[in-house]
Design a protein around this motif. Structure first.
Motif, PDB file in Angstrom:
ATOM      1  N   GLY A 103       2.497   7.589  -6.057  1.00  0.00           N
ATOM      2  CA  GLY A 103       1.718   8.831  -6.163  1.00  0.00           C
ATOM      3  C   GLY A 103       2.552  10.045  -5.805  1.00  0.00           C
ATOM      4  N   ARG A 142       0.840  -1.198   0.000  1.00  0.00           N
ATOM      5  CA  ARG A 142       0.000   0.000   0.000  1.00  0.00           C
ATOM      6  C   ARG A 142       0.873   1.245   0.000  1.00  0.00           C
ATOM      7  NH1 ARG A 142      -4.913  -0.195   4.371  1.00  0.00           N
ATOM      8  NH2 ARG A 142      -6.478  -0.561   2.763  1.00  0.00           N
ATOM      9  N   VAL A 143       1.858   1.248   0.882  1.00  0.00           N
ATOM     10  CA  VAL A 143       2.726   2.422   1.008  1.00  0.00           C
ATOM     11  C   VAL A 143       3.525   2.625  -0.280  1.00  0.00           C
ATOM     12  CG1 VAL A 143       4.668   3.408   2.297  1.00  0.00           C
ATOM     13  CG2 VAL A 143       2.802   2.291   3.514  1.00  0.00           C
ATOM     14  N   LEU A 170       6.801  15.504  -9.588  1.00  0.00           N
ATOM     15  CA  LEU A 170       7.104  15.927 -10.955  1.00  0.00           C
ATOM     16  C   LEU A 170       6.439  17.251 -11.321  1.00  0.00           C
ATOM     17  CD1 LEU A 170       6.785  12.496 -12.787  1.00  0.00           C
ATOM     18  CD2 LEU A 170       8.862  13.832 -12.506  1.00  0.00           C
ATOM     19  N   ASN A 204       2.376   1.992  -3.279  1.00  0.00           N
ATOM     20  CA  ASN A 204       1.450   2.705  -4.173  1.00  0.00           C
ATOM     21  C   ASN A 204       1.412   4.193  -3.845  1.00  0.00           C
ATOM     22  OD1 ASN A 204       0.658   0.596  -5.700  1.00  0.00           O
ATOM     23  ND2 ASN A 204      -1.314   0.262  -4.681  1.00  0.00           N
ATOM     24  N   ALA A 205       1.337   4.491  -2.548  1.00  0.00           N
ATOM     25  CA  ALA A 205       1.283   5.892  -2.129  1.00  0.00           C
ATOM     26  C   ALA A 205       2.556   6.607  -2.539  1.00  0.00           C
ATOM     27  CB  ALA A 205       1.086   5.978  -0.619  1.00  0.00           C
ATOM     28  N   LEU A 246       4.808  11.168  -8.459  1.00  0.00           N
ATOM     29  CA  LEU A 246       4.107  11.900  -9.522  1.00  0.00           C
ATOM     30  C   LEU A 246       3.822  13.340  -9.090  1.00  0.00           C
ATOM     31  CD1 LEU A 246       1.742   9.025 -10.657  1.00  0.00           C
ATOM     32  CD2 LEU A 246       3.364  10.200 -12.146  1.00  0.00           C
ATOM     33  N   PHE A 247       3.429  13.515  -7.845  1.00  0.00           N
ATOM     34  CA  PHE A 247       3.238  14.881  -7.327  1.00  0.00           C
ATOM     35  C   PHE A 247       4.541  15.675  -7.450  1.00  0.00           C
ATOM     36  CE2 PHE A 247      -0.539  13.244  -5.098  1.00  0.00           C
ATOM     37  CZ  PHE A 247      -1.411  14.298  -5.322  1.00  0.00           C
TER      38      PHE A 247
END
Lengths: 453, 426
Positions: free
Chosen positions: B360, B353-354, B366, B356-357, B363-364
């Motif tokens: 994310g 899970r972490v 970038l 995946n986070a 991507l932020f």
């Protein structure tokens, strides 16, 4: 409804003024407005849901606490661990409480930031975010028909910590104090989080009551930026928000812009704390020009005076005279005030204060060069052009514009800034009047430290 | 020019090393108005003892930062004003590792880039201007003295490190900067500001060819030797002091926990270790962890809680910091969580899970041109490239993270720095 710019699509060309974005704004439910910026240029998106209410001493702390408690859990994810775990699954999405003060409006909301589903293997990501945001807003975790006691108590403590913690950063503390001193008879003096006493008196009962009141009576501003279009968003939002209670909206909200200083002569305030560096803040009223404000000219005037690195305050008070480490000004066009913030040595008080006011006089009398003017214009215009490059800046830009009923997009406003003349600047500064001066100085105890080890 | 495309994030990086040794990295963002350019030298607050081949030269704490302040002076004016007059927002910072000069602009990029390259490679100091700056920097140091965030950090570094120059403030002290002269600044500029010791990176609406062409034209063409830097005796892995505390004018106790980590110094292993450390810490202490949610519910922690894993001058350090009425309880919980990992490993489901986070948050990151550009330049000095996080080789396993925690978060390795509220006399 206004279209910011229609583009046929996006492509790889390097032309710098093509924004590749469409803006549509419309009322999607009674007193619920959606501002939708559709663009493919970002890798992330943002959805904010904001309830607009009057900033008042009686309700500010209550309102501010609501989104904090909402974030503790909703019906399907009733505790932090399940809620935060769900956000991890949604590729690190955030649903954050947002409590903002815009003029004398208190804006209570939830801001959701998420990655665009084009970049992760999760097709339903966008729908999931919308549903979760709506659930957090409308179906909080409750017990016996009201907010969970433990959540309210724990978030109250945290709000108290935040209120007490404002003293930790002396620079922003000195700015908060100048506002409190200057606007002591106005709602504007109320902090966005209210105060300690009213936070302490909050109960699960009173908070739940205020929550329903706010939900029912507040006009709502929803903002979205991302790759989806207005129609998709509108239909999806109307579906997830169908249970939103809509009562009689409170239209009687707004900001009282006072043109004059409280007393004919400026008021002076001094406070002592154990600090090594003094903080000098000044509060001004922008005055009559707020009857029909020329925002572009006000921004340029501020950049020229103290808002940019080429400004008079920076060049003279800091660079030429070395009177301080920083000195800058900001205008709040929502409230019609200007603030100056500086960090100085204690014994430079008179000299610094005098110089800060002398520089303002120079702006008011047109005593500035064409180079200073063009630098100020370019600084403001450049900043506005970068707003369309940032999800967060767009959100904030449109929220405050919408509340003032303005429709210029950042690119239009940057072109207006390019056209600001010397006369416009002098005029924007013409009615500025000093209202209050705040000085934070040391209490002579700092020598006792530095022992230890 | 080397071109590398990262398909999963739809980005392309252009890289070039000029004959003079300058590394150039460009990430074009054609849909945006703004462009962020950073010109950095591999010279920071910790690089105080150095050699150009023969003698060792010792310099006072704060000199790299002093130099940064004075670099904007030009024989014909001030570079800050030239850039600002073009509507660019210029600035600079000095960390332990690097000094970076940068601007963001939406127009006139080529002109602004010329100014940047020009002023950073043109030393111009007079005794008078150096003297005047002493007061301004003294004020800046005064500001740090009053800053709880800064004090808690620097006291942590003093508690952890025995000899490393990372113990000192990058800005130095009023005393350490008192003797700095124009000649000192010239010497340091000559040693550290040659293109062979520098990197230029640009993120934004820009043509990579134009960046390379401009740098080729403006910068010296010969390749100067890179200075050798001495950070002192190797650091033992245990802290000097396990606990340090002061009082300040704060509303609630602030704490910082820290532990030294044996750093990977170069290349892909460094990028990998950075990634392992970040994931390990977030798995165990992140917002969705049992650790955080439990302490938050008990009001021992608030949202004011951060996790960091930082490298500086051949050191690597783990940090956990925030506000708490009960810092001892936080320390106990950290140790208990680490013990649990030593016994049973990390929960794999949670770890994924972490992960995946974390995807994310990459991507932020970038979207944040400023940080991207700075990280691209900074990582060039350590033989890797931050964007390579988005390649399969960078993948991290749950066992690596569990091992990282087991090795580094132990009772004897952790130190704590605390700031208690001064008793107010009203």
């Amino acid at each position: 409804m206004c279209a910011m710019e229609n583009s046929a699509g996006f492509g790889g060309n390097l032309k710098d003024e093509e924004q590749h974005m469409t803006l549509i704004r419309n009322e999607i439910m009674p007193d619920v407005w959606l501002t939708c910026v559709t663009t493919d240029k970002f890798k992330t998106g943002c959805l904010s849901v904001n309830m607009i209410t009057q900033l008042q001493r009686e309700t500010a702390s209550l309102n501010a606490l609501i989104p904090q408690v909402l974030r503790r859990g909703c019906r399907s994810l009733p505790d932090m661990e399940s809620f935060a775990g769900r956000l991890d699954d949604l590729y690190g999405a955030c649903i954050s409480p947002a409590v903002r003060k815009i003029g004398e409006l208190q804006v209570i909301g939830l801001v959701s930031d998420f990655v665009d589903s084009r970049f992760v293997p999760a097709e339903s990501l966008f729908d999931d975010i919308l549903e979760l945001t709506a659930e957090v807003l409308l179906r909080p975790a409750m017990e016996k028909g009201r907010f969970v006691d433990a959540y309210v108590e724990s978030e109250k403590e945290k709000q108290l910590d935040r209120l007490r913690g404002r003293i930790n950063d002396k620079r922003s503390y000195a700015m908060q104090r100048i506002i409190e001193c200057m606007c002591t008879y106005e709602d504007f003096a109320v902090s966005r989080l209210g105060d300690e006493a009213s936070t302490e008196s909050i109960t699960a009962e009173s908070l739940t009551q205020q929550y329903y009141q706010l939900l029912e009576s507040s006009p709502m501003e929803i903002f979205y930026v991302g790759s989806r279009d207005f129609e998709t968003l509108e239909s999806k939002l109307c579906e997830v928000l169908k249970d939103l209670p809509r009562g009689e909206p409170d239209y009687d909200i707004g900001t009282d812009i006072r043109m004059n200083s409280v007393d004919p002569e400026p008021r002076y305030f001094t406070e002592e704390l154990n600090v090594t560096q003094g903080k000098l803040s000044l509060g001004f009223r922008l005055g009559e020009i707020m009857d029909d404000p020329d925002y572009a000219a006000l921004y340029v005037m501020n950049a020229l005076y103290g808002g940019a690195v080429t400004s008079k305050l920076f060049m003279n008070v800091r660079e030429k005279l070395s009177l301080c480490y920083y000195a800058s000004s900001m205008v709040d066009v929502n409230k019609g005030i200007m603030l100056v913030s500086s960090g100085i040595e204690f014994d430079k008080y008179d000299e610094a204060l005098n110089e800060i006011l002398t520089q303002l006089k120079a702006v008011q009398t047109g005593d500035f060069t064409d180079d200073e003017l063009s630098s100020a214009r370019r600084a403001v215009a450049a900043e506005l052009r970068t707003y369309v490059d940032s999800v967060g800046d767009l959100e904030h830009y449109w929220l405050s514009r919408n509340l003032r009923g303005e429709t210029n997009d950042p690119m239009e406003l940057s072109r207006m800034v390019d056209a600001v003349t010397r006369e416009d600047v002098v005029n924007a500064a013409s009615s500025i009047v000093l209202d209050a001066v705040y000085f934070l100085k040391g209490n002579g105890e700092e020598e006792n430290e530095d022992e230890e080890e | 020019m080397q071109i590398k495309t990262y398909h999963s994030i739809n980005e392309t990086l252009y890289t070039e090393t000029l004959p003079n040794g300058l590394i150039i990295r460009v990430m074009p963002k054609p849909d945006f108005n703004r462009t962020f350019a950073v010109f950095a030298t591999d010279y920071g607050g910790a690089d105080r003892r150095f050699s150009l081949g023969s003698d060792w030269i010792d310099t006072p704490a704060g000199i790299a930062h002093y130099l940064e302040h004075k670099m904007f002076d030009m024989p014909d004016g001030n570079a800050m004003n030239l850039l600002a007059a073009n509507g660019a927002s210029p600035n600079a910072f000095t960390s332990s590792d690097i000094t970076a000069y940068y601007f963001e602009s939406t127009k006139l990029f080529r002109e602004n880039l010329k100014i940047l390259l020009n002023f950073v490679s043109t030393p111009y100091f007079t005794e008078e201007s150096v003297e005047k700056e002493r007061g301004i920097i003294g004020q800046e140091i005064g500001m740090y003295d009053d800053s709880p965030d800064f004090q808690i950090f620097i006291r942590m570094m003093e508690a952890l490190y025995r000899n490393s120059p990372v113990r000192s403030s990058v800005a130095g002290t009023v005393e350490s900067i008192a003797q700095i002269t124009a000649q000192d600044l010239y010497n340091c500029h000559k040693a550290f500001y040659a293109p062979s010791n520098m990197a230029l990176s640009v993120v934004g609406n820009v043509d990579p060819e134009l960046v390379v062409e401009t740098a080729l034209k403006l910068l010296p063409s010969e390749k100067a030797p890179k200075p050798i830097v001495d950070y002192g005796e190797p650091e033992p892995m245990l802290p000097v002091t396990k606990y340090t505390e002061i009082e300040m004018e704060v509303s609630a106790p602030q704490f910082m926990l820290g532990a030294k980590v044996q750093p990977e110094l170069w290349g892909m292993p460094r990028l990998h270790q950075r990634h392992v450390g970040g994931l390990a810490m977030h798995s165990l202490f992140g917002r969705s962890s049992k650790f955080f949610t439990t302490l938050y519910s008990k009001n021992i922690l608030s949202n004011d809680f951060d996790i960091d894993f930082d490298y500086a001058a051949d050191t690597a350090t783990l940090f956990l910091n925030g506000q708490s009425q009960n810092p001892e309880a936080v320390l106990d919980a950290v140790l208990a969580a680490a013990d649990e990992v030593r016994r049973n490993g990390l929960d794999e489901k949670r770890f994924n899970r972490v992960k995946n986070a974390t995807l994310g948050s990459l991507l932020f990151a970038l979207e944040d041109f400023d940080n991207m550009a700075v990280n691209l330049a900074h990582s060039a000095f350590y033989g890797y490239n931050t964007l390579d996080t988005h390649t399969p080789e960078a993948d991290v396993t749950v066992d690596e993270c569990a091992k990282f925690i087991a090795e580094n978060l132990t009772e004897e390795k952790l130190a704590m720095s605390v700031i208690k509220p001064a008793v107010q006399v009203l």
